[in-house]
Enzyme design. Sequence first.
Site, PDB file in Angstrom:
ATOM      1  CG  LEU A  63      -2.191  -0.706   1.264  1.00 23.41           C
ATOM      2  CD1 LEU A  63      -2.848  -0.606   2.642  1.00 23.41           C
ATOM      3  CD2 LEU A  63      -3.120  -0.196   0.195  1.00 23.41           C
ATOM      4  CG  ASP A  64       1.072   3.743  -3.363  1.00 24.35           C
ATOM      5  OD1 ASP A  64       2.085   3.083  -3.626  1.00 24.35           O
ATOM      6  OD2 ASP A  64       0.146   3.950  -4.167  1.00 24.35           O
ATOM      7  CB  THR A  65       3.648   6.544   2.127  1.00 27.17           C
ATOM      8  OG1 THR A  65       3.720   7.429   1.019  1.00 27.17           O
ATOM      9  CG2 THR A  65       4.895   5.707   2.221  1.00 27.17           C
ATOM     10  CB  SER A 104      -2.947   3.797   0.149  1.00 29.92           C
ATOM     11  OG  SER A 104      -2.935   4.384  -1.130  1.00 29.92           O
ATOM     12  NE  ARG A 137       0.526   7.113  -6.828  1.00 33.05           N
ATOM     13  CZ  ARG A 137       0.319   7.480  -5.557  1.00 33.05           C
ATOM     14  NH1 ARG A 137       0.830   6.767  -4.575  1.00 33.05           N
ATOM     15  NH2 ARG A 137      -0.397   8.536  -5.272  1.00 33.05           N
TER      16      ARG A 137
END
Length: 189
Positions: free
Chosen positions: A43-45, A47, A145
Amino acid sequence: MPLSSLLAFNKPYNVICQFSEHEKHASLKQYIDKPDVYPAGRLDTDSEGLLLLTNNGRLQAKIAHPKHKLPKTYWVQLEGEVNESGLANLAQGVNLGDFISAPAQVRRLPENESNLLWARNPPIRVRKTIPDFWLEIIISEGKNRQVRRMCAKAGWPCLRLVRVGIGRVNLFDLGLGLGQWQAIDEGDL
């Protein structure tokens, strides 16, 4: 051989999906004290939400790799007005330039349903003159993403993205608070 471990973690905003220290972001090490587990996917930072971790490479691939078609459920807060053409675009698949996304399951979330989420820190930007709304988007690919890019292509900037489910594992069923983790059974997937 040691038994497989599978952990569910409710990842906060601005936490990076790695255990090694990072100069700008908190890491998983600040939250999870179980040795030898690694994220199954990322998970992106920017998110939030459900992240699964395991010490089993086979299980990690089953969770993360698109060929296994494990559905991932996201709640996304978007800027703008909801419209049928944008919803249809997401549902049929979106040309993102480097690939065309597989069709997604999409539904508009009633306002009271998004109230199940915790307050984000820091809060999202709110503009009084531009409305926002929530969608539930279910995909089985999970490329870099992807959900944010799909929504942008449909004309909606993403204000907040929360993964609430992977397979049959659901963040709300687990009752995990923000930053909390618990062991789960592989059969729960």
